[in-house]
Design a protein around this motif. Structure first.
Motif, PDB file in Angstrom:
ATOM      1  N   LYS A 143       0.730  -1.521   0.302  1.00 31.23           N
ATOM      2  CA  LYS A 143       0.006  -0.303  -0.164  1.00 31.23           C
ATOM      3  C   LYS A 143       1.141   1.385  -0.306  1.00 31.23           C
ATOM      4  CE  LYS A 143      -0.744  -0.858   4.944  1.00 31.23           C
ATOM      5  NZ  LYS A 143      -1.397  -0.813   5.918  1.00 31.23           N
ATOM      6  N   THR A 144       0.599   2.111  -0.707  1.00 31.19           N
ATOM      7  CA  THR A 144       1.318   3.606  -1.069  1.00 31.19           C
ATOM      8  C   THR A 144       0.374   4.554   0.298  1.00 31.19           C
ATOM      9  OG1 THR A 144       0.936   3.701  -2.885  1.00 31.19           O
ATOM     10  CG2 THR A 144       2.596   3.126  -2.786  1.00 31.19           C
ATOM     11  N   THR A 145      -0.552   4.287   0.277  1.00 28.00           N
ATOM     12  CA  THR A 145      -2.279   5.670   0.809  1.00 28.00           C
ATOM     13  C   THR A 145      -2.232   5.278   1.907  1.00 28.00           C
ATOM     14  OG1 THR A 145      -3.469   5.100  -0.732  1.00 28.00           O
ATOM     15  CG2 THR A 145      -2.049   6.987  -1.255  1.00 28.00           C
ATOM     16  N   ARG A 146      -2.467   5.924   2.800  1.00 31.21           N
ATOM     17  CA  ARG A 146      -4.310   5.164   4.333  1.00 31.21           C
ATOM     18  C   ARG A 146      -4.775   4.719   3.533  1.00 31.21           C
ATOM     19  NH1 ARG A 146      -2.040   5.043   8.714  1.00 31.21           N
ATOM     20  NH2 ARG A 146      -0.546   6.668   8.451  1.00 31.21           N
ATOM     21  N   PRO A 147      -4.994   4.003   4.053  1.00 27.47           N
ATOM     22  CA  PRO A 147      -7.010   3.749   3.246  1.00 27.47           C
ATOM     23  C   PRO A 147      -7.868   4.443   3.970  1.00 27.47           C
ATOM     24  CG  PRO A 147      -6.007   1.385   4.137  1.00 27.47           C
ATOM     25  CD  PRO A 147      -4.722   2.306   4.219  1.00 27.47           C
ATOM     26  N   VAL A 148      -9.396   4.426   3.953  1.00 26.98           N
ATOM     27  CA  VAL A 148      -9.505   5.299   4.199  1.00 26.98           C
ATOM     28  C   VAL A 148     -10.490   5.039   5.641  1.00 26.98           C
ATOM     29  CG1 VAL A 148     -10.798   7.320   2.617  1.00 26.98           C
ATOM     30  CG2 VAL A 148     -11.209   4.553   2.806  1.00 26.98           C
ATOM     31  N   TRP A 149     -10.633   3.774   6.209  1.00 24.00           N
ATOM     32  CA  TRP A 149     -11.120   3.506   7.405  1.00 24.00           C
ATOM     33  C   TRP A 149      -9.860   3.246   8.190  1.00 24.00           C
ATOM     34  CZ3 TRP A 149      -8.032  -0.959   8.005  1.00 24.00           C
ATOM     35  CH2 TRP A 149      -7.267  -1.923   6.657  1.00 24.00           C
ATOM     36  N   GLU A 150      -8.675   3.947   7.878  1.00 27.05           N
ATOM     37  CA  GLU A 150      -7.836   3.042   9.158  1.00 27.05           C
ATOM     38  C   GLU A 150      -7.634   4.248   9.665  1.00 27.05           C
ATOM     39  OE1 GLU A 150      -3.979   1.402   7.953  1.00 27.05           O
ATOM     40  OE2 GLU A 150      -2.830   2.283   9.017  1.00 27.05           O
ATOM     41  N   GLU A 151      -7.115   4.613  11.155  1.00 27.91           N
ATOM     42  CA  GLU A 151      -7.587   5.312  12.064  1.00 27.91           C
ATOM     43  C   GLU A 151      -6.117   5.999  11.697  1.00 27.91           C
ATOM     44  OE1 GLU A 151      -7.362   2.021  12.578  1.00 27.91           O
ATOM     45  OE2 GLU A 151      -8.484   1.170  14.372  1.00 27.91           O
ATOM     46  N   LYS A 152      -5.980   7.643  12.297  1.00 30.93           N
ATOM     47  CA  LYS A 152      -4.747   8.921  11.371  1.00 30.93           C
ATOM     48  C   LYS A 152      -4.276   7.954  12.710  1.00 30.93           C
ATOM     49  CE  LYS A 152      -5.800  11.798   8.833  1.00 30.93           C
ATOM     50  NZ  LYS A 152      -6.945  11.609   8.992  1.00 30.93           N
ATOM     51  N   PRO A 153      -3.082   7.727  12.841  1.00 25.35           N
ATOM     52  CA  PRO A 153      -1.612   8.018  13.542  1.00 25.35           C
ATOM     53  C   PRO A 153      -1.630   8.048  14.730  1.00 25.35           C
ATOM     54  CG  PRO A 153      -0.340   8.468  11.613  1.00 25.35           C
ATOM     55  CD  PRO A 153      -2.029   8.403  11.259  1.00 25.35           C
ATOM     56  N   THR A 154      -1.301   7.742  15.916  1.00 23.92           N
ATOM     57  CA  THR A 154      -1.322   9.079  17.581  1.00 23.92           C
ATOM     58  C   THR A 154       0.332   9.324  17.246  1.00 23.92           C
ATOM     59  OG1 THR A 154      -0.124   6.892  18.831  1.00 23.92           O
ATOM     60  CG2 THR A 154      -2.466   7.040  18.600  1.00 23.92           C
TER      61      THR A 154
END
Lengths: 298, 312
Positions: free
Chosen positions: A4-15
């Motif tokens: 994967k090269t971009t963060r999928p929309v369903w994934e939480e933002k990293p802390t």
């Protein structure tokens, strides 16, 4: 591989804490490899004053002084050991590649004469290592002691590499080989003209594995090489850096101020690392594939 | 289904070139693998290298003594000591080394920038190609008594730590060296396994409200399970080998007490002293136990429904 090269929309933002920890761990790891290499390289290129000022190891370079390299490369034990290791690596790699490629092709055609038995014969040493004491007796019994052949012949075929190359050969479309055979080409010709040109990448990777193995040979030299004018470089590195012998260089430097011992020691380390670091980037892209074929089939 | 049999002579005519190609490899394995494996029988001899001009003659003239060497071996406290050290180190590294490449692979897989990931991979794979002499040299130069760390501590008026020569912490040291050399290389297999996990599973789990840790536990780790089990089996089969050069090279620095493992025991108690039958017995014992271990571990894996090293 799916990457994967971009963060999928369903994934939480990293802390922020998680990100920091992650970055710190990875940075530590990268520095842990690169920092010692850097310090050793810089110290090997430092002058006596710089080394004295730093108290031993130099972290921040101050000028370049190649006298340490000039001293150890102008003849003497290190120069000779570098030649012997180069000889072992070049002859060994050429021989091992030839043996491996031939055997891999010879075992790659399904249902050829005796192929099942031969395959079992070639794979068994993968499970049962040759035991140390009898191997020692065989090599010495053949009169190979104190020759470079004691370092080359016993490791001239690795079953792991054989499996990798054979797997690759079997992936070549059979129609290609069949049509050549109908045209009357011999197997040697097919291997040389069709199979090998298609297999440059895998041969390069296996060649790297063999070359690194031969360059790194140490224990076999401990077993089979007693004459210290036949030592490969790893054995010399060990005696200077770990067993605490002073690097003796050729007598020609009498009367000349010797470069600092620290720089000479580090220069020996650099010359031992250099060939590996030099070839590594060219082949690094391919070897992951090689390892995985081996891991899946092995 | 039965194929029509092709006569031997026709097959020979068709395949003789393949046999010629296989011959060099066949010979090398015969001489340097099969003859030594057969040579294990000197474990049942009072092998005396001076009974002939070459090892073969000496072998033919040496006396057969049955299990005498094994009896001596099992009565030798040095052997049990080496065995205990070996098993302790294996167990320690199973806990503190084995999981690290899995963690690193998960970490690398989570990076979004493929350039950063590629750079880190290039760097961490590199030490795998260094010899043990080099790896230990790096450790000595950085952490040893005359190394960079000691130099820095002395400058700060601190008492330098004794890392490279302390037998009590030797197990930590050898594990650290092994990690430095192979943590990166170990990730390759796990990274490949990670890339085969179906991304839709993660999305579905997230939609069902699973947080990142639960997804790690319920999707990522089960996805890695076959690979983890396979590597565990291979490691168990090798439980009696913990690395050879690494220990010989550091034996002078930390002493025999801490650093003697089975492999070094074979070397020092047999080749270094000329007591070949004894070393062959120790080697044979090790190989036999190793084979039993790997078969047992594979059986357990099959029981647990995993594939193991060979399909049933």
């Amino acid at each position: 591989m799916s990457v994967k090269t971009t963060r999928p929309v369903w994934e939480e933002k990293p802390t922020p804490i998680g990100q920091t920890l992650k970055a710190a761990a990875l940075a530590l790891l990268v520095l842990g490899v690169l920092f010692p290499l850097w310090v050793i390289l810089v110290t090997s290129l430092s002058s006596r004053e710089t080394i004295a000022e730093a108290g031993g190891f130099v972290v921040i370079p101050k000028g370049i002084d190649v006298s340490a390299y000039r001293t150890i490369l102008s003849g003497g034990a290190v120069t000779r050991a570098l030649w012997i290791s180069t000889l072992v690596t070049v002859i060994g790699t050429a021989l091992a590649l030839t043996v491996t490629v031939l055997a891999a092709y010879g075992l790659s055609r399904p249902r050829s004469l005796g192929s099942r038995w031969l395959l079992a014969y070639f794979l068994l040493p993968f499970l049962v290592y040759p035991p140390l004491v009898p191997k020692y007796l065989v090599v010495t019994g053949l009169g190979l002691k104190d020759t470079i052949w004691a370092l080359i012949l016993p490791s001239a075929i690795s079953v792991f590499n054989l499996v990798v190359v054979r797997g690759f050969f079997q992936g070549i479309p059979q129609e290609l080989l069949d049509s050549a055979r109908i045209d009357g080409a011999s197997d040697f010709r097919i291997l040389g003209r069709i199979v090998l040109p298609l297999s440059k990448a895998v041969v390069a990777v296996i060649g790297l594995f063999y070359a690194v193995g031969y360059w790194n040979v140490w224990f076999d030299a401990l077993l089979f090489i007693d004459r210290n004018d036949m030592y490969p470089i790893q054995r010399v590195l060990q005696s200077y850096l770990l067993a605490g012998q002073a690097p003796h260089t050729s007598g020609a430097t009498v009367g000349v101020t010797m470069p600092p011992t620290e720089a000479i020691k580090m220069a020996v380390v650099v010359l031992t690392v250099a060939p590996i670091v030099a070839v590594y980037p060219f082949i690094q892209r391919h070897f992951i594939k090689g390892v995985l074929i081996g891991a899946v089939k092995g | 289904m039965k194929r029509p049999r092709i006569p031997f002579r026709v097959r020979l005519q068709r395949d003789w070139q393949l046999l010629v190609m296989v011959a060099p490899g066949f010979l090398i394995l015969l001489v340097f693998s099969y003859v030594p494996i057969a040579g294990n029988v000197i474990a049942f001899q009072d092998y005396n290298p001076y009974l002939g001009d070459n090892p073969l003659e000496a072998f033919l003239h040496s006396e057969w003594i049955g299990f005498g060497q094994f009896q001596l071996l099992f009565e030798d406290p040095a052997f049990w000591h080496a065995l205990r050290n070996t098993l302790t180190i294996t167990a320690f590294q199973l806990v503190f080394f084995f999981p690290l490449p899995i963690l690193l692979a998960i970490l690398l897989h989570s990076l979004l920038s493929s350039r950063v990931r590629g750079f880190i991979q290039t760097v961490v794979y590199l030490p795998h190609f260094f010899s043990w002499v080099l790896v230990i040299t790096f450790f000595v130069q950085m952490l040893g008594g005359a190394g960079l760390l000691a130099q820095t501590m002395r400058e700060a008026d601190l008492q330098p730590w004794n890392i490279m020569t302390n037998p009590d912490t030797f197990i930590l040291l050898v594990t650290a060296e092994a990690v430095w050399k192979d943590i990166g290389w170990g990730t390759i297999v796990f990274l490949a396994a990670l890339s085969t996990i179906d991304q839709n599973l993660y999305e579905a789990a997230a939609a069902d409200g699973a947080g990142r840790w639960r997804r790690l536990w319920h999707i990522t780790l089960p996805g890695l399970r076959p690979v983890i089990v396979l590597l565990l089996i291979l490691r168990l089969g090798d439980a009696l080998s913990v690395g050879f050069e690494q220990f010989i090279l550091q034996r002078d620095a930390v002493g025999r007490e801490a650093s003697e493992v089975l492999d070094t025991f074979v070397y020092y108690f047999s080749i270094a002293t000329g007591n070949y039958g004894y070393g062959a017995a120790a080697g044979l014992f090790k190989a036999a136990i190793g084979l039993c271990l790997i078969l047992a571990a594979n059986k357990v894996a099959h029981r647990l429904g995993e594939q193991g090293i060979y399909a049933k």
